[in-house]
Design a protein around this motif. Structure first.
Motif, mmCIF file in Angstrom:
data_model
loop_
_atom_site.group_PDB
_atom_site.id
_atom_site.type_symbol
_atom_site.label_atom_id
_atom_site.label_comp_id
_atom_site.label_asym_id
_atom_site.label_seq_id
_atom_site.Cartn_x
_atom_site.Cartn_y
_atom_site.Cartn_z
ATOM 1 N N PRO A 12 0.830 -1.207 0.000
ATOM 2 C CA PRO A 12 0.000 0.000 0.000
ATOM 3 C C PRO A 12 0.863 1.254 0.000
ATOM 4 N N PRO A 13 0.432 2.312 -0.703
ATOM 5 C CA PRO A 13 1.236 3.536 -0.798
ATOM 6 C C PRO A 13 1.299 4.247 0.544
ATOM 7 N N PRO A 14 2.198 5.231 0.661
ATOM 8 C CA PRO A 14 2.264 6.025 1.887
ATOM 9 C C PRO A 14 0.919 6.692 2.154
ATOM 10 N N PRO A 15 0.680 7.126 3.389
ATOM 11 C CA PRO A 15 -0.608 7.733 3.710
ATOM 12 C C PRO A 15 -0.852 8.999 2.898
ATOM 13 N N ALA A 16 -2.127 9.250 2.623
ATOM 14 C CA ALA A 16 -2.489 10.439 1.860
ATOM 15 C C ALA A 16 -1.999 11.685 2.590
ATOM 16 N N ARG A 17 -1.409 12.585 1.848
ATOM 17 C CA ARG A 17 -0.857 13.805 2.434
ATOM 18 C C ARG A 17 -1.959 14.711 2.953
ATOM 19 N N ILE A 18 -1.726 15.266 4.125
ATOM 20 C CA ILE A 18 -2.646 16.265 4.672
ATOM 21 C C ILE A 18 -2.265 17.619 4.098
ATOM 22 N N GLY A 19 -3.163 18.193 3.309
ATOM 23 C CA GLY A 19 -2.853 19.452 2.629
ATOM 24 C C GLY A 19 -3.422 20.677 3.290
ATOM 25 N N ASN A 20 -4.453 20.493 4.137
ATOM 26 C CA ASN A 20 -5.031 21.661 4.817
ATOM 27 C C ASN A 20 -5.544 21.248 6.183
ATOM 28 N N VAL A 21 -5.419 22.166 7.122
ATOM 29 C CA VAL A 21 -5.714 21.883 8.524
ATOM 30 C C VAL A 21 -6.606 22.986 9.079
ATOM 31 N N ALA A 22 -7.600 22.575 9.867
ATOM 32 C CA ALA A 22 -8.468 23.523 10.563
ATOM 33 C C ALA A 22 -8.167 23.470 12.054
ATOM 34 N N PHE A 23 -8.072 24.632 12.679
ATOM 35 C CA PHE A 23 -7.849 24.729 14.117
ATOM 36 C C PHE A 23 -9.139 25.160 14.803
ATOM 37 N N LEU A 24 -9.614 24.342 15.734
ATOM 38 C CA LEU A 24 -10.681 24.783 16.627
ATOM 39 C C LEU A 24 -9.992 25.235 17.904
ATOM 40 N N GLY A 25 -9.843 26.536 18.045
ATOM 41 C CA GLY A 25 -9.026 27.124 19.099
ATOM 42 C C GLY A 25 -7.725 27.602 18.489
ATOM 43 N N TYR A 26 -7.443 28.890 18.644
ATOM 44 C CA TYR A 26 -6.246 29.443 17.999
ATOM 45 C C TYR A 26 -5.559 30.420 18.940
ATOM 46 N N GLY A 27 -5.232 29.897 20.138
ATOM 47 C CA GLY A 27 -4.487 30.708 21.093
ATOM 48 C C GLY A 27 -3.013 30.763 20.725
ATOM 49 N N ARG A 28 -2.151 30.999 21.725
ATOM 50 C CA ARG A 28 -0.732 31.169 21.446
ATOM 51 C C ARG A 28 -0.127 29.909 20.825
#
Length: 370
Positions: A12-28
């Motif tokens: 099986p190929p390497p895991p699918a690349r994560i291209g975008n990320v959402a943050f719930l909470g964006y403190g320091r």
């Protein structure tokens, strides 16, 4: 280790690349991690009504936050984790991965298991760095990712993401992580808070070198988020034991110091003894030579193990199996920890050794697979 590109005939190929990320909470911390992700070419979106969101796309609602992203990082205080995950649940699409970044792992892992279960992939993680360490340019960065037999592909994708931003990834079960953190991270905060409240002059220009490490710890604690101290102790199920053991030790030392030297009993002397590094004696030299011989034997055993690893890689290629087997690795680590405990060794320390060995084995199999 970076994943090698699949070749014809590979499993099986390497895991699918994560291209975008959402943050719930964006403190320091969320903002600092978001900056790392953007520098690696990963899209970042964030939702946090109480934060000034810079450098990331601001979402106005949960549906807007999660729409079309590969990974949702829950970066809220640990006590708020379950409510945050519950609020996310109705808006998640199949295949979207949810991960937390809390300093405690048993609580978020339990919440994700109960709220998301087997229907939505989830991963418990703990990046072992913060805004202060990133600002100082400390390297290497490290992150803990907890094995999750229910969602192994999600774990592989998150591991690959951390590696993409330059992290060394350690795999550790939630309970083991929290036990180690209770006696390290949580106790460091506990001691620093006590010293601050006691009025210890951390910035005194005449403080001796022996105090400088303590002063740096205090300043690091002061620079971290205010909620972290309480969460490290209230949410970590092992923190109370760590505090009690430290306090008991300090009380015993304090009592022995109050005893006049002429009245001191043997146990008082033992309580006040601080082991030194020892002088170079014939016994010490002989012991070091024996250790060197044993180390050479260990290297030989590692070479033999590498040969077996390559043999396993060829066998996997024959049947089309993947290099990575998270379930077997989790069982292996638990077996090694159990064996270490039976032999009177530190299970966490032995687990760290085998984590390095496993990373080397995976890298070797990826390079050697036909």
């Amino acid at each position: 280790m970076p994943h090698s590109l699949p070749q014809r005939g590979d499993g099986p190929p390497p895991p699918a690349r994560i291209g975008n990320v959402a943050f719930l909470g964006y403190g320091r911390f969320g903002a600092a991690l978001g900056s790392l992700l953007r520098d690696a070419g990963i899209g970042v979106r964030a939702l946090d009504p109480g934060a000034e969101i810079q450098g990331a796309a601001r979402a106005a609602s949960l549906p807007e936050l999660v729409g079309g992203v590969d990974l949702v990082l829950v970066a809220v205080p640990v006590p708020a984790m379950r409510d945050a995950i519950t609020s996310l649940r109705p808006h998640l699409a199949p295949g979207q991965v949810v991960a937390d970044v809390g300093s405690v792992k048993t609580v978020p892992a339990r919440a994700m298991a109960e709220v998301l279960g087997g229907d939505r992939p989830w991963v418990a993680t703990h990046p072992l760095f913060g805004p202060a360490s990133l600002a100082r340019g400390e390297r290497p960065l490290r992150a803990v990712v907890c094995p999750n037999p229910a969602h192994p592909d999600a774990v592989r994708r998150v591991v690959a993401l951390f590696e993409q931003i330059g992290c060394q990834v350690l795999e550790q079960a939630p309970e083991e992580h929290d036990r180690v953190m209770a006696f390290t991270h949580a106790l460091a905060f506990f001691m620093a808070k006590g010293m601050m409240d006691a009025g210890v002059p951390a910035g005194a220009p005449y403080a001796p070198p022996s105090f400088q490490g303590i002063a740096r710890t205090i300043e690091t604690v002061r620079a971290d988020a205010g909620h972290l101290f309480a969460a490290l102790h209230r949410e970590n199920p092992f923190a109370g034991e760590a505090r009690r053991r430290l306090i008991d030790a300090l009380v015993a030392i304090d009592r022995s110091l109050d005893v006049a030297a002429k009245d001191a009993a043997p146990e008082d002397a033992a309580a006040l003894a601080i082991p030194d590094l020892g002088a170079l004696s014939p016994e010490l030299r002989e012991t070091r030579e024996l250790i060197d011989e044993l180390d050479l034997e260990l290297v030989g055993l590692l070479a033999r193990r590498s040969e077996l690893v390559q043999r396993a890689a060829r066998a996997k290629a024959t049947i089309g199996a993947a290099v990575r087997d998270p379930l077997r690795e989790a069982r292996l680590m638990e077996s090694r920890r159990r064996c270490a405990a039976e032999l009177g060794l530190d299970p966490a320390g032995v687990a760290e050794v085998f984590e390095v060995i496993l990373r080397h084995s995976r890298s070797l199999q990826e390079r050697r697979s036909p």
